[in-house]
Design a protein around this motif. Structure first.
Motif: not given
Length: 165
Positions: A121-125, A129-134
């Motif tokens: 998913a992308i929520e705002g900024e 990713f599956s197992g990793l988030t920016y």
């Protein structure tokens, strides 16, 4: 790969931040484009894995956004990653390969051996990713949350980075 497992085993456990990392499971990645994560372009520096982390992203070209990461500890280079965000089937996938400081690869040389993190998913900024988030943190901050497994142990490592360019 052995070096990563040893490195993970030596690190002090960090608090589990399960809410910051999601898993796609059997789901399907949502529609997305590189424009939605273009804010990542530039150079970032901070902490993670008990040392200093650097990550840099180039502007997108032909449906791909290239990046590089390197990790140091006590002033000594530990490893590199070559990264790419790729538009695939109307969504995004983060692909990467690991290298030792002498550029010997952890994965084999085939394209199929790249480690992949499909978009959840992308929520705002924030891009999950599956197992990793920016996660963008203010104007010049970036938090990266990475789920790591070592044997039966699972934890989330947090990289706290600041834009330097």
């Amino acid at each position: 790969m052995k070096k990563l497992i040893v490195l993970m085993a030596l690190l002090l456990p960090s608090p589990l931040l399960a809410e910051n990392v999601r898993t796609l499971g059997d789901g399907t990645s949502p529609p997305a484009t590189l424009d939605q994560i273009a804010w990542l372009e530039g150079r970032w520096q901070g902490t993670g894995l008990g040392g200093e982390s650097h990550e840099a992203w180039l502007p997108a070209v032909n449906g791909q956004m290239a990046g590089i990461f390197h990790q140091t500890s006590d002033g000594e280079l530990q490893f590199y990653e070559i990264l790419q965000f790729v538009e695939r089937e109307g969504s995004l996938v983060l692909r990467l390969k690991h290298f030792n400081r002498d550029l010997s690869g952890w994965e084999d040389n085939s394209a199929e051996s790249a480690v992949e993190f499909p978009l959840v998913a992308i929520e705002g900024e924030t891009a999950y990713f599956s197992g990793l988030t920016y996660e963008r943190a203010g104007e010049d901050g970036l938090n990266i949350y990475l789920r790591l497994r070592s044997g039966d142990e699972t934890r989330v490592e947090t990289f706290a980075l600041t834009r330097i360019e």
